[in-house]
Design a protein around this motif. Sequence first.
Motif, mmCIF file in Angstrom:
data_model
loop_
_atom_site.group_PDB
_atom_site.id
_atom_site.type_symbol
_atom_site.label_atom_id
_atom_site.label_comp_id
_atom_site.label_asym_id
_atom_site.label_seq_id
_atom_site.Cartn_x
_atom_site.Cartn_y
_atom_site.Cartn_z
ATOM 1 N N LEU A 2 -21.243 -54.399 68.972
ATOM 2 C CA LEU A 2 -20.597 -53.092 68.974
ATOM 3 C C LEU A 2 -21.614 -51.965 69.044
ATOM 4 C CD1 LEU A 2 -17.928 -53.661 66.175
ATOM 5 C CD2 LEU A 2 -17.556 -53.673 68.622
ATOM 6 N N VAL A 3 -22.864 -52.292 69.322
ATOM 7 C CA VAL A 3 -23.920 -51.295 69.277
ATOM 8 C C VAL A 3 -23.730 -50.222 70.337
ATOM 9 C CG1 VAL A 3 -26.405 -50.953 69.517
ATOM 10 C CG2 VAL A 3 -25.528 -52.916 68.256
ATOM 11 N N GLY A 4 -23.319 -50.578 71.537
ATOM 12 C CA GLY A 4 -23.183 -49.613 72.612
ATOM 13 C C GLY A 4 -21.847 -48.890 72.631
ATOM 14 N N PHE A 5 -20.988 -49.170 71.689
ATOM 15 C CA PHE A 5 -19.665 -48.563 71.678
ATOM 16 C C PHE A 5 -19.742 -47.121 71.219
ATOM 17 C CE2 PHE A 5 -18.422 -52.453 72.831
ATOM 18 C CZ PHE A 5 -17.284 -53.026 72.310
ATOM 19 N N ASN A 6 -18.886 -46.280 71.794
ATOM 20 C CA ASN A 6 -18.846 -44.893 71.339
ATOM 21 C C ASN A 6 -17.943 -44.777 70.116
ATOM 22 O OD1 ASN A 6 -16.110 -44.401 72.091
ATOM 23 N ND2 ASN A 6 -16.735 -44.009 74.177
ATOM 24 N N HIS A 7 -17.852 -43.574 69.599
ATOM 25 C CA HIS A 7 -17.113 -43.346 68.361
ATOM 26 C C HIS A 7 -15.625 -43.660 68.499
ATOM 27 C CE1 HIS A 7 -20.901 -41.673 67.382
ATOM 28 N NE2 HIS A 7 -20.725 -40.560 68.034
ATOM 29 N N PHE A 8 -15.057 -43.404 69.675
ATOM 30 C CA PHE A 8 -13.645 -43.706 69.895
ATOM 31 C C PHE A 8 -13.414 -45.216 69.913
ATOM 32 C CE2 PHE A 8 -14.013 -39.495 71.926
ATOM 33 C CZ PHE A 8 -13.099 -38.820 71.139
ATOM 34 N N GLU A 31 -10.708 -40.982 61.471
ATOM 35 C CA GLU A 31 -11.173 -39.642 61.096
ATOM 36 C C GLU A 31 -12.396 -39.240 61.925
ATOM 37 O OE1 GLU A 31 -12.801 -37.254 57.171
ATOM 38 O OE2 GLU A 31 -11.721 -39.130 56.898
ATOM 39 N N LEU A 32 -13.322 -40.173 62.102
ATOM 40 C CA LEU A 32 -14.491 -39.888 62.930
ATOM 41 C C LEU A 32 -14.081 -39.586 64.363
ATOM 42 C CD1 LEU A 32 -17.557 -39.735 63.419
ATOM 43 C CD2 LEU A 32 -17.484 -42.216 63.815
ATOM 44 N N ALA A 33 -13.214 -40.405 64.937
ATOM 45 C CA ALA A 33 -12.771 -40.192 66.315
ATOM 46 C C ALA A 33 -12.075 -38.841 66.472
ATOM 47 C CB ALA A 33 -11.846 -41.324 66.757
ATOM 48 N N ALA A 34 -11.267 -38.459 65.481
ATOM 49 C CA ALA A 34 -10.576 -37.166 65.541
ATOM 50 C C ALA A 34 -11.576 -36.019 65.480
ATOM 51 C CB ALA A 34 -9.556 -37.062 64.407
ATOM 52 N N ASP A 35 -12.586 -36.141 64.643
ATOM 53 C CA ASP A 35 -13.601 -35.090 64.532
ATOM 54 C C ASP A 35 -14.413 -34.971 65.824
ATOM 55 O OD1 ASP A 35 -12.719 -34.576 61.972
ATOM 56 O OD2 ASP A 35 -14.401 -35.598 60.990
ATOM 57 N N VAL A 36 -14.738 -36.101 66.425
ATOM 58 C CA VAL A 36 -15.472 -36.091 67.691
ATOM 59 C C VAL A 36 -14.617 -35.437 68.775
ATOM 60 C CG1 VAL A 36 -16.424 -37.551 69.525
ATOM 61 C CG2 VAL A 36 -16.915 -38.068 67.136
ATOM 62 N N PHE A 74 -22.511 -37.139 64.050
ATOM 63 C CA PHE A 74 -21.469 -38.150 64.273
ATOM 64 C C PHE A 74 -22.082 -39.540 64.391
ATOM 65 C CE2 PHE A 74 -18.733 -34.695 66.392
ATOM 66 C CZ PHE A 74 -18.088 -34.407 65.203
ATOM 67 N N ALA A 75 -23.217 -39.633 65.053
ATOM 68 C CA ALA A 75 -23.885 -40.933 65.186
ATOM 69 C C ALA A 75 -24.272 -41.479 63.813
ATOM 70 C CB ALA A 75 -25.110 -40.807 66.086
ATOM 71 N N GLU A 76 -24.738 -40.609 62.932
ATOM 72 C CA GLU A 76 -25.071 -41.034 61.567
ATOM 73 C C GLU A 76 -23.827 -41.481 60.812
ATOM 74 O OE1 GLU A 76 -28.013 -41.574 59.978
ATOM 75 O OE2 GLU A 76 -28.745 -41.334 62.022
ATOM 76 N N ARG A 77 -22.717 -40.754 60.970
ATOM 77 C CA ARG A 77 -21.462 -41.158 60.320
ATOM 78 C C ARG A 77 -20.962 -42.477 60.873
ATOM 79 N NH1 ARG A 77 -17.146 -36.489 60.841
ATOM 80 N NH2 ARG A 77 -15.782 -38.197 60.188
ATOM 81 N N ALA A 78 -21.211 -42.732 62.150
ATOM 82 C CA ALA A 78 -20.707 -43.944 62.801
ATOM 83 C C ALA A 78 -21.483 -45.188 62.382
ATOM 84 C CB ALA A 78 -20.762 -43.789 64.320
ATOM 85 N N ARG A 79 -22.743 -45.025 62.029
ATOM 86 C CA ARG A 79 -23.596 -46.190 61.735
ATOM 87 C C ARG A 79 -22.986 -47.111 60.666
ATOM 88 N NH1 ARG A 79 -28.352 -43.910 61.598
ATOM 89 N NH2 ARG A 79 -28.796 -44.601 63.689
#
Length: 99
Positions: A2-8, A31-36, A74-79
């Motif tokens: 899942l490393v290359g996946f985007n936030h959505f 929540e992350l996807a909505a914020d992005v 967002f990348a930090e939140r996604a990790r």
Amino acid sequence: MLVGFNHFDLFKWAYKMEPATPSDLVADCFELAADVRELDMRASPYDLAGLGYDPVPIETPDGRAEYARQQAAFAERARPLRERLVFVCQSILTVTSLR
């Protein structure tokens, strides 16, 4: 994996793997996807100021810097979400390989 996946994609896969995915993980990914998505709309040519969304003027150096800063956040939140989702995937694979 899942490393290359985007936030959505994190939300998409968390949702698709229900009920194996804990509901709090699905909610956190949503929540992350909505914020992005909100940032993307604020950086778009649409004027959402009347709805309470201040624009991010990506056509200016300051606007591009703000957009990049928020994307990095967002990348930090996604990790940790990505790591939790990878654990769910590995758990599913382990259980199905035991059958």
